[in-house]
Structures are given as structure tokens and as C-alpha cells.
Enzyme design. Structure first.
Site, mmCIF file in Angstrom:
data_model
loop_
_atom_site.group_PDB
_atom_site.id
_atom_site.type_symbol
_atom_site.label_atom_id
_atom_site.label_comp_id
_atom_site.label_asym_id
_atom_site.label_seq_id
_atom_site.Cartn_x
_atom_site.Cartn_y
_atom_site.Cartn_z
ATOM 1 N N GLU B 56 -38.329 2.085 10.162
ATOM 2 C CA GLU B 56 -38.618 1.334 8.929
ATOM 3 C C GLU B 56 -37.332 0.984 8.174
ATOM 4 O OE1 GLU B 56 -39.915 4.241 9.985
ATOM 5 O OE2 GLU B 56 -41.786 4.691 8.950
ATOM 6 N N CYS B 87 -38.945 6.864 4.214
ATOM 7 C CA CYS B 87 -39.336 5.480 4.505
ATOM 8 C C CYS B 87 -40.378 4.979 3.506
ATOM 9 C CB CYS B 87 -39.835 5.377 5.935
ATOM 10 S SG CYS B 87 -38.504 5.704 7.115
#
Lengths: 155, 155
Positions: B56, B87
Site C-alpha cells: 500500500e 498502511c
């Protein structure tokens, strides 16, 4: 040679001033390993045009490069303001054992203010926290920044 | 041209396979803007020796570079596994409006499993979540990876 928490927080504060000078929210961070600073960062979110441009993330990136490891163990992070969700999560990911911060961040701080991600039993790493080191200096540079910001916006 | 959620999740899954092939925990992510993929990432934590090396984060970094903005607005992130605290915090920081994930992460997922950072009233951004897209494929590549990992460790 080992210095005390105030010494390293003052180094983080110098970095916060660099952010201030380029019109970024003035937050600075250093990561210390065996008394040596191995990671430095100050907020550059606007100048980098990148949401990852927080002081702590930049310092973690540098420290990982120095240690050549994703585990930033046996280190202490000094940061002028309580870390946000992203930075608190990165500290946990990096297994940093101790974080020292200056001023609280009541709106988004995740070392106790909004939530305490650094010490969640459910996660696989818990962080020792020391807060309030050079609190007044770390807080007043933020207040000064937002005062100037509002003044500029009103012009 | 707009494709559906399965199409983009399959793109994320292809990236997860790239991680698998280099012995990294197989997680992949893409960020979609007006139907176009503007950020791609797969987990490289070990190969980069960097705690920031999650799928991510790599995708967010690329998307911010494309948009030349720290705000990754009008975008959807597709990620094969529920995001971790770091993330999830980065998704909130980047103001990503929607996240689609495949498999749950019961140990560290912060889109509902351990905690829901993506939808915390106390924070200044909330994210729409769709879960379970290509869940079986996203989950079985993880199971397969850890099975192989344990087998190698036992050899």
C-alpha cells in the site's frame, strides 16, 4: 557518548525549525542508536507533495537504510509532536522499542490522545513512551506556525 | 473505460504473485483514478530491508507522484489483504475515499479486524470499505506462502 532525552529532543526541534522555515507544519524527528543519530526527518508533506512526507517516516526510512534492516531495534525515536496513525503504525512495524515525544496532538495523536497504537495488546509489538520532553518548545513552535499561517491566509 | 472491482482486485493479485515469487509475504495493491491504475505496489519489506516496504505504501508513493499532490482524492485502493496500522494510517493521511480489500487480517488488520482506523469518528477522514472481493484467491496465496515458508524452515 550518551546524551539525555533533552539533548536529542533538541536535535529534533532543530529539524522542526527547518520545516517551519519552508512553511511546513513544524515537526521534527531523530532516531538514536547507541547514542548516535542514525535517522533524521522533518515534515515535508507539501514540498514533496506526498502524504508519506512526515518527519517520522523520513527518519525511519533513513534509519532502515543505515541498519540495512526493516527492524529498527535497540533505538529510540525522538519526535517533537505525538505521532499520527500512519507514523505510529510505522513505529510498530519497525519494532522501535521506545518513543519520546514533546507535545501532545489531541486531534490525531496515536500514542494516547485519540488512541494508543504504540501500546495495543492486540498488536505484536509494544513501545515504551516518554512524553512531555521539551514540551513547551515543541508546542510553541506549532502555535507560532499556525498563528502565522492564519495571518497569511487573512492577508 | 471503467472495470469492476474484481478486475482491479485481480490486478492487485497479480502483484501479490510477484511478491510470492521473491519470497515476500504475498500482498499486492493498486490505486485507481478515473478507471486508470496510477499506483502499483507489492510487499518488498525484506528485499528493500525497509519497514515502509508494504504494498500500500509503495502504491501510495507512486500515486502521489502521478497526481503531484499529497491528497490522493477521487481514487480507490484495491489491496489483497486488509491493511495494517501503518498502511491504514497512510490511507487516512492520503484522504483516499475508498478501499477494497480481499482477505481479512485477523492479527493486524485495521479496517475492522483489530480496530477500524479507516472509519474513526475522531479522525478527520473516513474511508468507504468494501471487503471480500476475490477473497478466496487473496487468502489462498497467503496460506500457500506460509505453508511453503514453514516447509522451508523445517528443511
Amino acid at each position: 557518548m550518551e546524551f539525555n532525552d533533552e539533548y536529542y529532543m533538541n536535535e529534533a526541534l532543530k529539524l522542526a525549525k527547518e520545516a517551519y522555515d519552508i512553511d511546513e507544519v513544524p515537526i521534527g524527528a531523530v532516531i538514536v542508536h547507541n547514542g548516535e543519530i542514525i535517522g533524521r526527518g522533518y515534515n515535508k508533506r507539501n514540498s514533496l507533495a506526498n502524504p508519506l512526507g512526515h518527519a517520522e517516516i523520513i527518519a525511519i526510512n533513513e534509519a532502515a537504510g543505515y541498519l540495512k534492516d526493516w527492524r529498527i531495534e535497540e533505538c529510540t525515536m525522538y519526535v517533537t509532536v505525538e505521532p499520527c496513525p500512519m507514523c505510529s503504525g510505522a513505529i510498530v512495524q519497525a519494532r522501535i522499542p521506545r518513543v519520546v515525544f514533546g507535545a501532545k496532538n489531541k486531534k490525531a495523536g496515536c500514542a494516547g490522545s485519540v488512541i494508543n497504537l504504540l501500546q495495543m495488546d492486540a498488536l505484536n509489538h509494544q513501545v515504551e513512551i516518554t512524553e512531555g520532553v521539551l514540551q513547551e518548545e515543541c508546542s510553541s513552535i506549532m502555535t507560532e506556525f499556525f498563528k502565522r499561517f492564519r495571518k497569511k491566509a487573512a492577508e
